[in-house]
Design a protein around this motif. Sequence first.
Motif, PDB file in Angstrom:
ATOM      1  N   PRO A   1       0.853  -1.192   0.000  1.00 48.56           N
ATOM      2  CA  PRO A   1       0.000   0.000   0.000  1.00 48.56           C
ATOM      3  C   PRO A   1       0.888   1.242   0.000  1.00 48.56           C
ATOM      4  O   PRO A   1       1.691   1.440   0.915  1.00 48.56           O
ATOM      5  CB  PRO A   1      -0.794  -0.137   1.308  1.00 48.56           C
ATOM      6  CG  PRO A   1       0.055  -1.005   2.181  1.00 48.56           C
ATOM      7  CD  PRO A   1       0.821  -1.916   1.272  1.00 48.56           C
ATOM      8  N   VAL A   2       0.756   2.054  -1.019  1.00 50.38           N
ATOM      9  CA  VAL A   2       1.605   3.243  -1.151  1.00 50.38           C
ATOM     10  C   VAL A   2       0.860   4.422  -0.543  1.00 50.38           C
ATOM     11  O   VAL A   2      -0.154   4.878  -1.078  1.00 50.38           O
ATOM     12  CB  VAL A   2       1.955   3.508  -2.624  1.00 50.38           C
ATOM     13  CG1 VAL A   2       2.815   4.762  -2.737  1.00 50.38           C
ATOM     14  CG2 VAL A   2       2.679   2.296  -3.215  1.00 50.38           C
ATOM     15  N   VAL A   3       1.384   4.887   0.597  1.00 47.31           N
ATOM     16  CA  VAL A   3       0.701   5.924   1.377  1.00 47.31           C
ATOM     17  C   VAL A   3       1.660   7.082   1.601  1.00 47.31           C
ATOM     18  O   VAL A   3       2.739   6.907   2.174  1.00 47.31           O
ATOM     19  CB  VAL A   3       0.229   5.367   2.742  1.00 47.31           C
ATOM     20  CG1 VAL A   3      -0.600   6.413   3.482  1.00 47.31           C
ATOM     21  CG2 VAL A   3      -0.565   4.083   2.561  1.00 47.31           C
ATOM     22  N   ARG A   4       1.279   8.250   1.163  1.00 46.67           N
ATOM     23  CA  ARG A   4       2.094   9.440   1.393  1.00 46.67           C
ATOM     24  C   ARG A   4       1.688  10.074   2.712  1.00 46.67           C
ATOM     25  O   ARG A   4       0.501  10.258   2.962  1.00 46.67           O
ATOM     26  CB  ARG A   4       1.885  10.440   0.243  1.00 46.67           C
ATOM     27  CG  ARG A   4       2.685  11.725   0.376  1.00 46.67           C
ATOM     28  CD  ARG A   4       2.582  12.575  -0.877  1.00 46.67           C
ATOM     29  NE  ARG A   4       3.190  11.912  -2.029  1.00 46.67           N
ATOM     30  CZ  ARG A   4       3.280  12.469  -3.254  1.00 46.67           C
ATOM     31  NH1 ARG A   4       2.762  13.665  -3.466  1.00 46.67           N
ATOM     32  NH2 ARG A   4       3.845  11.836  -4.248  1.00 46.67           N
ATOM     33  N   PRO A   5       2.621  10.362   3.624  1.00 45.81           N
ATOM     34  CA  PRO A   5       4.073  10.342   3.498  1.00 45.81           C
ATOM     35  C   PRO A   5       4.730   9.127   4.165  1.00 45.81           C
ATOM     36  O   PRO A   5       5.884   9.192   4.574  1.00 45.81           O
ATOM     37  CB  PRO A   5       4.464  11.610   4.244  1.00 45.81           C
ATOM     38  CG  PRO A   5       3.493  11.642   5.396  1.00 45.81           C
ATOM     39  CD  PRO A   5       2.206  11.046   4.877  1.00 45.81           C
ATOM     40  N   VAL A   6       4.023   8.029   4.296  1.00 41.60           N
ATOM     41  CA  VAL A   6       4.536   6.876   5.062  1.00 41.60           C
ATOM     42  C   VAL A   6       5.652   6.154   4.327  1.00 41.60           C
ATOM     43  O   VAL A   6       6.740   5.934   4.872  1.00 41.60           O
ATOM     44  CB  VAL A   6       3.385   5.901   5.378  1.00 41.60           C
ATOM     45  CG1 VAL A   6       3.909   4.695   6.157  1.00 41.60           C
ATOM     46  CG2 VAL A   6       2.285   6.594   6.163  1.00 41.60           C
ATOM     47  N   ASN A   7       5.385   5.761   3.085  1.00 41.66           N
ATOM     48  CA  ASN A   7       6.324   4.865   2.395  1.00 41.66           C
ATOM     49  C   ASN A   7       6.415   5.144   0.897  1.00 41.66           C
ATOM     50  O   ASN A   7       6.799   4.257   0.132  1.00 41.66           O
ATOM     51  CB  ASN A   7       5.885   3.414   2.609  1.00 41.66           C
ATOM     52  CG  ASN A   7       4.518   3.128   2.007  1.00 41.66           C
ATOM     53  OD1 ASN A   7       3.826   4.040   1.556  1.00 41.66           O
ATOM     54  ND2 ASN A   7       4.117   1.869   2.004  1.00 41.66           N
ATOM     55  N   ASP A   8       6.050   6.352   0.477  1.00 42.43           N
ATOM     56  CA  ASP A   8       5.976   6.622  -0.954  1.00 42.43           C
ATOM     57  C   ASP A   8       7.238   7.260  -1.527  1.00 42.43           C
ATOM     58  O   ASP A   8       7.277   7.617  -2.697  1.00 42.43           O
ATOM     59  CB  ASP A   8       4.777   7.523  -1.259  1.00 42.43           C
ATOM     60  CG  ASP A   8       5.014   8.959  -0.791  1.00 42.43           C
ATOM     61  OD1 ASP A   8       5.544   9.132   0.325  1.00 42.43           O
ATOM     62  OD2 ASP A   8       4.661   9.894  -1.547  1.00 42.43           O
ATOM     63  N   GLY A   9       8.268   7.404  -0.698  1.00 39.53           N
ATOM     64  CA  GLY A   9       9.514   7.981  -1.190  1.00 39.53           C
ATOM     65  C   GLY A   9      10.220   7.041  -2.143  1.00 39.53           C
ATOM     66  O   GLY A   9      10.121   5.820  -2.027  1.00 39.53           O
ATOM     67  N   GLU A  10      10.948   7.605  -3.093  1.00 42.88           N
ATOM     68  CA  GLU A  10      11.638   6.775  -4.077  1.00 42.88           C
ATOM     69  C   GLU A  10      12.673   5.879  -3.415  1.00 42.88           C
ATOM     70  O   GLU A  10      12.840   4.717  -3.806  1.00 42.88           O
ATOM     71  CB  GLU A  10      12.281   7.665  -5.146  1.00 42.88           C
ATOM     72  CG  GLU A  10      11.256   8.418  -5.990  1.00 42.88           C
ATOM     73  CD  GLU A  10      11.868   9.193  -7.125  1.00 42.88           C
ATOM     74  OE1 GLU A  10      13.105   9.071  -7.339  1.00 42.88           O
ATOM     75  OE2 GLU A  10      11.125   9.911  -7.831  1.00 42.88           O
ATOM     76  N   ARG A  11      13.356   6.402  -2.407  1.00 51.02           N
ATOM     77  CA  ARG A  11      14.335   5.570  -1.693  1.00 51.02           C
ATOM     78  C   ARG A  11      13.641   4.447  -0.931  1.00 51.02           C
ATOM     79  O   ARG A  11      14.156   3.318  -0.867  1.00 51.02           O
ATOM     80  CB  ARG A  11      15.155   6.431  -0.731  1.00 51.02           C
ATOM     81  CG  ARG A  11      16.125   7.390  -1.421  1.00 51.02           C
ATOM     82  CD  ARG A  11      16.974   8.132  -0.400  1.00 51.02           C
ATOM     83  NE  ARG A  11      17.913   9.040  -1.033  1.00 51.02           N
ATOM     84  CZ  ARG A  11      18.771   9.821  -0.374  1.00 51.02           C
ATOM     85  NH1 ARG A  11      18.797   9.792   0.961  1.00 51.02           N
ATOM     86  NH2 ARG A  11      19.601  10.612  -1.038  1.00 51.02           N
ATOM     87  N   ASP A  12      12.478   4.747  -0.354  1.00 45.84           N
ATOM     88  CA  ASP A  12      11.736   3.716   0.372  1.00 45.84           C
ATOM     89  C   ASP A  12      11.384   2.560  -0.556  1.00 45.84           C
ATOM     90  O   ASP A  12      11.586   1.381  -0.221  1.00 45.84           O
ATOM     91  CB  ASP A  12      10.434   4.295   0.949  1.00 45.84           C
ATOM     92  CG  ASP A  12      10.675   5.422   1.938  1.00 45.84           C
ATOM     93  OD1 ASP A  12      11.649   5.333   2.709  1.00 45.84           O
ATOM     94  OD2 ASP A  12       9.887   6.384   1.936  1.00 45.84           O
ATOM     95  N   ILE A  13      10.825   2.878  -1.705  1.00 43.54           N
ATOM     96  CA  ILE A  13      10.386   1.845  -2.638  1.00 43.54           C
ATOM     97  C   ILE A  13      11.576   1.116  -3.242  1.00 43.54           C
ATOM     98  O   ILE A  13      11.534  -0.110  -3.450  1.00 43.54           O
ATOM     99  CB  ILE A  13       9.502   2.460  -3.740  1.00 43.54           C
ATOM    100  CG1 ILE A  13       8.204   3.002  -3.119  1.00 43.54           C
ATOM    101  CG2 ILE A  13       9.185   1.427  -4.805  1.00 43.54           C
ATOM    102  CD1 ILE A  13       7.348   1.969  -2.409  1.00 43.54           C
ATOM    103  N   ALA A  14      12.666   1.836  -3.510  1.00 44.90           N
ATOM    104  CA  ALA A  14      13.863   1.194  -4.061  1.00 44.90           C
ATOM    105  C   ALA A  14      14.428   0.177  -3.081  1.00 44.90           C
ATOM    106  O   ALA A  14      14.810  -0.942  -3.465  1.00 44.90           O
ATOM    107  CB  ALA A  14      14.910   2.241  -4.409  1.00 44.90           C
ATOM    108  N   ALA A  15      14.477   0.558  -1.804  1.00 47.27           N
ATOM    109  CA  ALA A  15      14.995  -0.367  -0.786  1.00 47.27           C
ATOM    110  C   ALA A  15      14.092  -1.582  -0.649  1.00 47.27           C
ATOM    111  O   ALA A  15      14.570  -2.719  -0.516  1.00 47.27           O
ATOM    112  CB  ALA A  15      15.130   0.363   0.551  1.00 47.27           C
TER     113      ALA A  15
END
Length: 303
Positions: free
Chosen positions: A223-237
Amino acid sequence: MPRIFNIQRFSTHDGPGIRTTVFFKGCPLACAWCHNPESQAASPELMVDADRCVSCGSCVPACPEHAISRDGEGRIVTDRDRCAACGACADACPAGIREITGDLQLPVRDLVRRLLADRMFFERSGGGVTLSGGECLAQDVSYLEELCRTLHGEGVHVAADTCGLAPREIVERLLPFVDLWLYDVKALDDEVHRRYTGHGNAPILANLEYLADRGATLNVRVPVVRPVNDGERDIAALAAYIRNRIGDVRVSLLPYHTAGNGKYRRLGRQVDARAFAVPAAEHMERLRQICIGQGLTDVEIGG
């Protein structure tokens, strides 16, 4: 016996084909953005669509707990602390604006009988039954095992939609009978996960790795939730973790939505004060491309 708050037929977003999804009540997580807040508590709850109430007062004398009254302006109000979710007010309401969610309990044989009524649609579409929630793995393990074994024996494709927070024993016992695991990963960062869901993610990732190591068919859903986990670095990791530790499995990026906000009001609760934003379509596509760049070949938006 587990409580069920919905049996949704002809579902097309809970696994392949046309499916019937069983929503069990009760979840060990408390995600701040949850779009099914009626699924969190394991016990039945009263839901009231106050905007449609005509203040007829039929529910007031019907309540054995004296939890319903009129306020100074003649409007109907419910004392949630006194409400026992018995359903008497729902039965008395002529407008149908009151309902008890989670009051359905079915023995395995009766639930299977209902589910097999849709067998024709499963067979024609490559669908089946999805166990969801709440959290399906938070239910009685013997009940779940009998249900999954029976469906599996009937040749029905079984999917488990799970947050992954469950004792390993439950995962082990269901593994032979579950054809697809729709596995949520909310955040790779343990602190972020704990802050927004109320629990760390170590046991969740451990169960995911256990399933991967045993060759289970997995669809990791984020689940992509801003500002929880939607950062590019978050998703890349997260994508790198999935590719390197879980494998090149299907990944579904699920954009946050506000469709469930009205349910909070019907439960007499406030929507979480923290601001969560719906990610833009362009941003979701950028995140999908980042996942592909990390070596994942089957990445979808939605699903």
